[in-house]
Design a protein around this motif. Structure first.
Motif, PDB file in Angstrom:
ATOM      1  N   LEU A 266      -7.260   2.533   3.210  1.00  0.00           N
ATOM      2  CA  LEU A 266      -6.393   3.413   2.851  1.00  0.00           C
ATOM      3  C   LEU A 266      -6.749   4.132   1.430  1.00  0.00           C
ATOM      4  N   VAL A 267      -7.180   3.218   0.542  1.00  0.00           N
ATOM      5  CA  VAL A 267      -7.694   4.012  -0.683  1.00  0.00           C
ATOM      6  C   VAL A 267      -8.805   5.031  -0.498  1.00  0.00           C
ATOM      7  N   VAL A 268      -9.586   4.851   0.596  1.00  0.00           N
ATOM      8  CA  VAL A 268     -10.762   5.653   1.046  1.00  0.00           C
ATOM      9  C   VAL A 268     -10.078   7.106   1.592  1.00  0.00           C
ATOM     10  N   VAL A 269      -9.246   7.025   2.674  1.00  0.00           N
ATOM     11  CA  VAL A 269      -8.613   8.222   3.070  1.00  0.00           C
ATOM     12  C   VAL A 269      -7.429   8.723   2.431  1.00  0.00           C
ATOM     13  N   ALA A 270      -6.744   8.174   1.528  1.00  0.00           N
ATOM     14  CA  ALA A 270      -5.611   8.707   0.916  1.00  0.00           C
ATOM     15  C   ALA A 270      -5.621  10.043   0.619  1.00  0.00           C
ATOM     16  N   GLY A 271      -4.626  10.791   0.911  1.00  0.00           N
ATOM     17  CA  GLY A 271      -4.489  12.277   0.491  1.00  0.00           C
ATOM     18  C   GLY A 271      -3.469  12.418  -0.774  1.00  0.00           C
ATOM     19  N   ASP A 272      -3.033  11.200  -1.121  1.00  0.00           N
ATOM     20  CA  ASP A 272      -1.828  11.350  -1.883  1.00  0.00           C
ATOM     21  C   ASP A 272      -2.070   9.931  -2.913  1.00  0.00           C
ATOM     22  N   LEU A 273      -1.893  10.387  -4.235  1.00  0.00           N
ATOM     23  CA  LEU A 273      -2.191   9.230  -5.221  1.00  0.00           C
ATOM     24  C   LEU A 273      -1.202   8.019  -4.977  1.00  0.00           C
ATOM     25  N   VAL A 274       0.082   8.145  -4.600  1.00  0.00           N
ATOM     26  CA  VAL A 274       0.999   7.101  -4.409  1.00  0.00           C
ATOM     27  C   VAL A 274       0.426   6.190  -3.063  1.00  0.00           C
ATOM     28  N   MET A 275      -0.154   6.789  -2.190  1.00  0.00           N
ATOM     29  CA  MET A 275      -0.557   6.216  -1.046  1.00  0.00           C
ATOM     30  C   MET A 275      -1.905   5.345  -1.550  1.00  0.00           C
ATOM     31  N   LEU A 276      -2.758   6.003  -2.192  1.00  0.00           N
ATOM     32  CA  LEU A 276      -3.869   5.433  -2.861  1.00  0.00           C
ATOM     33  C   LEU A 276      -3.378   4.130  -3.826  1.00  0.00           C
ATOM     34  N   LEU A 277      -2.286   4.199  -4.418  1.00  0.00           N
ATOM     35  CA  LEU A 277      -1.767   3.073  -5.265  1.00  0.00           C
ATOM     36  C   LEU A 277      -1.354   2.040  -4.239  1.00  0.00           C
ATOM     37  N   VAL A 278      -0.752   2.358  -3.345  1.00  0.00           N
ATOM     38  CA  VAL A 278      -0.321   1.237  -2.367  1.00  0.00           C
ATOM     39  C   VAL A 278      -1.314   0.493  -1.869  1.00  0.00           C
ATOM     40  N   GLY A 279      -2.536   1.287  -1.322  1.00  0.00           N
ATOM     41  CA  GLY A 279      -3.766   0.462  -0.849  1.00  0.00           C
ATOM     42  C   GLY A 279      -4.530  -0.428  -2.071  1.00  0.00           C
ATOM     43  N   TRP A 280      -4.330   0.374  -3.156  1.00  0.00           N
ATOM     44  CA  TRP A 280      -5.074  -0.651  -4.395  1.00  0.00           C
ATOM     45  C   TRP A 280      -4.196  -1.774  -4.602  1.00  0.00           C
ATOM     46  N   GLU A 281      -3.021  -1.611  -4.700  1.00  0.00           N
ATOM     47  CA  GLU A 281      -2.112  -3.028  -4.956  1.00  0.00           C
ATOM     48  C   GLU A 281      -2.038  -4.209  -3.851  1.00  0.00           C
ATOM     49  N   VAL A 282      -2.301  -3.592  -2.526  1.00  0.00           N
ATOM     50  CA  VAL A 282      -2.173  -4.587  -1.502  1.00  0.00           C
ATOM     51  C   VAL A 282      -3.542  -5.127  -1.689  1.00  0.00           C
ATOM     52  N   MET A 283      -4.532  -4.464  -2.025  1.00  0.00           N
ATOM     53  CA  MET A 283      -5.769  -5.203  -2.087  1.00  0.00           C
ATOM     54  C   MET A 283      -5.739  -6.490  -3.172  1.00  0.00           C
ATOM     55  N   GLY A 284      -5.009  -6.355  -4.355  1.00  0.00           N
ATOM     56  CA  GLY A 284      -4.847  -7.194  -5.339  1.00  0.00           C
ATOM     57  C   GLY A 284      -4.263  -8.474  -4.724  1.00  0.00           C
ATOM     58  N   LEU A 285      -3.309  -8.139  -4.107  1.00  0.00           N
ATOM     59  CA  LEU A 285      -2.457  -9.164  -3.407  1.00  0.00           C
ATOM     60  C   LEU A 285      -3.392  -9.952  -2.572  1.00  0.00           C
ATOM     61  N   CYS A 286      -3.982  -9.337  -1.558  1.00  0.00           N
ATOM     62  CA  CYS A 286      -4.912  -9.921  -0.602  1.00  0.00           C
ATOM     63  C   CYS A 286      -6.018 -10.822  -1.253  1.00  0.00           C
TER      64      CYS A 286
END
Length: 435
Positions: free
Chosen positions: A147-167
């Protein structure tokens, strides 16, 4: 069609991960040890299928993508401040997606044997009964990075970024009976959260300035010099956390308390690469903020030297590789600091390949010997010849021995630094290239 493939890329492992979370734990009887438990078989099938599906989609995307492709639809409009759902695809995104999916598939397949209960597991304990949530969390981790790789929006990128931290927290603490695992997981979570506060504020600053969180809009907007410098410095805080740059690098070696396949996943192509990739994605902003690039150059220089020196003092095989990862990430951020995102991405891709190889080979050695300590190892070439040659190739690439991949990617970083120092070729001051 390209946009559809981009949307499928994180969706395939996401579905596999969500379904996998519904599976019951593996029974502790003899059937589990033989691999006959239905929950374990289902978890293995879902994990491998999700990663393999993501790899197929990534390869198809790589074959199709030419000129940059972008799709977006408005998700939320808050008084003229738009958050969009969509993908932003180019050749770099497709290459990174292939690397992430390939490493994730290797880790899922490797984990099938590595986490089978037996006398030579990490610390010699039975972790097999928790295999279904483990495989599901790896799938979710893979989906978040894609999701971080393909995200076209900074908020979407942030969602993938934070889910990675949790996982990463869940995976490092997979076996809670190991003495260092829960503390290492908590440390990784808290240290990266410190950086993520800055990352969130940087995204908010850019979104408010541009009136949209869509990456294309943020890049095209004419931000004031002060706003741009402040936002880029805030983003670098998040990059320092995720990509283990000084002074937020301390969590990475401690994360070795997790299972070895998790180390390969976190330290090769996913979480630590996310920060480097995010700067590459937003590099037009950093080009207009030379102060931020200068700060990044200083952090990179300290990080690559610190990581290399710290690695020489370790006796634990995985900690040597972890400190080596810290150092190699310093090379990537150094390439970005001297204005060479292509060199940084090239080293990111080669590092993903040889470091995943080294971690998985290290896992085979630790599994066979029952110890991670280098002082208790030796003479393995005759007893483990395949592992020996795999490790030799990986270490050659890591050391930059020609004609292996690491030689070319490191040379690209050094060539970019030389051009910045001698010809003032980059957007940063010439002294950053000399440093």
């Amino acid at each position: 069609m390209t946009g559809l493939l981009g949307a499928l890329l994180p969706a395939v492992p996401l579905v596999a991960g969500l379904v996998g979370l519904l599976l019951p734990p593996v029974s502790r009887g003899g059937g589990a040890r033989a691999g006959a438990d239905p929950a374990r078989r289902a978890a293995v099938g879902l994990g491998v299928a999700g990663a393999a599906g993501a790899l197929l989609v990534a390869v198809a995307l790589l074959a199709r993508v030419g000129a940059p492709v972008e799709t977006s639809t408005t998700w939320v409009d808050l008084g003229g401040l738009r958050v969009t759902l969509g993908v932003r695809l180019d050749g770099a995104a497709a290459l990174v997606a292939v690397a992430v999916a390939a490493v994730a598939l290797a880790v899922q397949v490797y984990s099938v044997g590595y986490l089978r209960a037996g006398p030579h597991d990490d610390a010699g304990v039975d972790v097999d009964h928790r295999y279904p949530p483990y495989a599901a969390q790896i799938s979710l981790f893979t989906a978040a990075m894609l999701l971080v790789v393909v995200a076209g929006d900074l908020v979407m990128l942030l969602v993938g970024w934070e889910v990675m931290g949790l996982c990463s927290y869940l995976l490092i603490a997979h076996d809670r009976r190991l003495p260092g695992a829960p503390a290492a997981a908590m440390k990784a979570f808290l240290v990266t959260r410190v950086g993520d506060v800055g990352f969130l504020l940087g995204i908010a600053l850019l979104g408010v300035s541009a009136g949209s969180f869509r990456i294309a809009d943020v890049l095209a907007h004419d931000h004031s010099a002060g706003t741009l410098t402040a936002a880029c410095l805030l983003l670098l805080a998040g990059v320092a956390g995720k990509s283990a740059q000084f002074p937020l690098h301390t969590w990475l070696p401690d994360a070795m308390a997790g299972p070895t396949p998790v180390s390969a996943l976190i330290h090769a192509a996913t979480m630590v690469a996310a920060g480097v990739y995010a700067v590459t994605r937003l590099f037009p902003l950093f080009e207009r903020a030379p102060v931020a690039l200068a700060v990044l150059g200083v952090l990179a220089s300290v990080t690559l030297l610190l990581g290399a020196l710290a690695a020489t003092a370790q006796d634990d095989l995985k900690r040597v590789l972890a400190w080596s990862t810290v150092s190699q990430l310093g090379y990537m951020t150094g390439a970005l600091a001297v204005g060479a995102p292509a060199a940084a991405l090239f080293h990111l891709l080669t590092h993903a390949a040889f470091k995943a190889l080294l971690f998985l080979a290290a896992g085979a050695v630790i599994h066979a010997l029952g110890t991670p300590l280098l002082s208790r190892m030796g003479g393995l070439r005759s007893t483990m010849p395949v592992t020996f040659w795999c490790t030799a190739v990986g270490l050659g690439a890591l050391a930059g021995v020609p004609p292996l991949a690491g030689f070319w990617s490191k040379d690209g970083v050094l060539a970019a630094a030389q051009a910045a120092a001698l010809d003032s070729a980059g957007p940063a001051p010439a002294w950053v290239g000399w440093l």
